[in-house]
Write a protein that holds these residues in place. Structure first.
Motif, PDB file in Angstrom:
ATOM      1  N   LEU A 105       0.820  -1.215   0.000  1.00 21.70           N
ATOM      2  CA  LEU A 105       0.000   0.000   0.000  1.00 21.70           C
ATOM      3  C   LEU A 105       0.857   1.271   0.000  1.00 21.70           C
ATOM      4  N   VAL A 106       1.906   1.273   0.787  1.00 22.13           N
ATOM      5  CA  VAL A 106       2.785   2.447   0.839  1.00 22.13           C
ATOM      6  C   VAL A 106       3.480   2.647  -0.508  1.00 22.13           C
ATOM      7  N   THR A 107       3.938   1.557  -1.120  1.00 21.90           N
ATOM      8  CA  THR A 107       4.580   1.670  -2.427  1.00 21.90           C
ATOM      9  C   THR A 107       3.609   2.217  -3.465  1.00 21.90           C
ATOM     10  N   VAL A 161       4.127  14.085  -1.208  1.00 22.01           N
ATOM     11  CA  VAL A 161       5.088  13.690  -0.172  1.00 22.01           C
ATOM     12  C   VAL A 161       6.506  13.712  -0.732  1.00 22.01           C
ATOM     13  N   ARG A 162       6.686  13.168  -1.919  1.00 20.56           N
ATOM     14  CA  ARG A 162       8.022  13.163  -2.518  1.00 20.56           C
ATOM     15  C   ARG A 162       8.483  14.577  -2.861  1.00 20.56           C
ATOM     16  N   ALA A 163       7.552  15.435  -3.291  1.00 23.47           N
ATOM     17  CA  ALA A 163       7.914  16.829  -3.592  1.00 23.47           C
ATOM     18  C   ALA A 163       8.331  17.563  -2.323  1.00 23.47           C
ATOM     19  N   ARG A 167       4.079  16.981   5.950  1.00 25.16           N
ATOM     20  CA  ARG A 167       5.119  16.301   6.720  1.00 25.16           C
ATOM     21  C   ARG A 167       4.546  15.669   7.987  1.00 25.16           C
ATOM     22  N   TYR A 168       3.702  16.396   8.716  1.00 22.42           N
ATOM     23  CA  TYR A 168       3.137  15.849   9.954  1.00 22.42           C
ATOM     24  C   TYR A 168       2.249  14.646   9.673  1.00 22.42           C
ATOM     25  N   ARG A 169       1.424  14.721   8.645  1.00 24.18           N
ATOM     26  CA  ARG A 169       0.570  13.575   8.302  1.00 24.18           C
ATOM     27  C   ARG A 169       1.410  12.358   7.926  1.00 24.18           C
ATOM     28  N   THR A 170       2.469  12.585   7.176  1.00 23.26           N
ATOM     29  CA  THR A 170       3.330  11.481   6.770  1.00 23.26           C
ATOM     30  C   THR A 170       4.037  10.875   7.966  1.00 23.26           C
ATOM     31  N   ILE A 171       4.450  11.699   8.909  1.00 28.44           N
ATOM     32  CA  ILE A 171       5.087  11.198  10.126  1.00 28.44           C
ATOM     33  C   ILE A 171       4.100  10.365  10.938  1.00 28.44           C
ATOM     34  N   ILE A 194       1.565   8.616   9.743  1.00 33.80           N
ATOM     35  CA  ILE A 194       1.392   7.341   9.033  1.00 33.80           C
ATOM     36  C   ILE A 194       2.612   6.441   9.259  1.00 33.80           C
ATOM     37  N   GLY A 195       3.804   7.025   9.161  1.00 34.29           N
ATOM     38  CA  GLY A 195       5.020   6.249   9.417  1.00 34.29           C
ATOM     39  C   GLY A 195       5.088   5.736  10.845  1.00 34.29           C
ATOM     40  N   GLY A 196       4.628   6.546  11.796  1.00 35.51           N
ATOM     41  CA  GLY A 196       4.588   6.104  13.189  1.00 35.51           C
ATOM     42  C   GLY A 196       3.619   4.950  13.397  1.00 35.51           C
TER      43      GLY A 196
END
Length: 171
Positions: A21-23, A35-37, A56-60, A62-64
């Motif tokens: 899913l992340v890929t 996110v990549r930009a 950035r906060y949303r991505t962090i 999700i990563g957490g």
């Protein structure tokens, strides 16, 4: 090969689904492009209207959540209890897997599987009695030696995102 694929716990299968899913999300959706930009050039992303800090906060978060699934694996499946220092440096091996995988989810997963294989090989060799010619400390450092050799010798040029770790302040 059957037990490797079909005798795992549900958490392992969930983590493989999370990698897929992340890929897909990173390389095939508008969110992934943003996110990549934001990771490569936050000022340019801000110029086109992307809210850099919010992304950035949303991505962090999700990563957490995904890292929390890895922690759940440790405490629920691998060692069904919580002990102090139970990971034994596996966090650094995870960072090495990301670097060895060149910041790509599938490559990082394959690198993590390689390092996990080295860790399990250390346990199997110890059970089979390969310790007699070697001290036990050499067997214990096998996963870390494989990690160091892989990252230092085999990676070549691995470039992180350009704005990795750089705070963004809107001007």
């Amino acid at each position: 090969i059957g037990p490797i694929f079909f005798r795992q716990t549900m958490v392992v299968y969930l983590l493989y689904i999370a990698v897929a899913l992340v890929t897909f999300a990173l390389y095939r959706t508008r969110w992934g492009l943003r996110v990549r930009a934001v990771g490569e050039h936050p000022k340019a992303a801000d110029t086109v209207g992307i809210k850099v800090n919010r992304t950035r906060y949303r991505t962090i978060l999700i990563g957490g959540a995904i890292a929390g699934m890895g922690g759940a694996f440790f405490t629920l499946v691998s060692v069904p209890q919580f002990n102090r220092e139970m990971t034994g440096g596996a966090g650094y091996i995870a960072l090495a897997a990301v670097i060895f995988g060149k910041w790509d989810p599938i490559r990082a997963t394959l690198a993590a599987l390689l390092f996990g294989f080295a860790s399990n090989l250390q346990g199997v060799l110890g059970v089979l009695g390969a310790r007699e010619p070697l001290p036990s400390q050499f067997m214990l450092m096998l996963p870390y030696v494989v990690t160091i050799v892989a990252v230092a010798g085999l990676v070549g040029r691995s470039r992180p995102p350009a704005a990795d770790g750089i705070p963004y302040q809107k001007e």
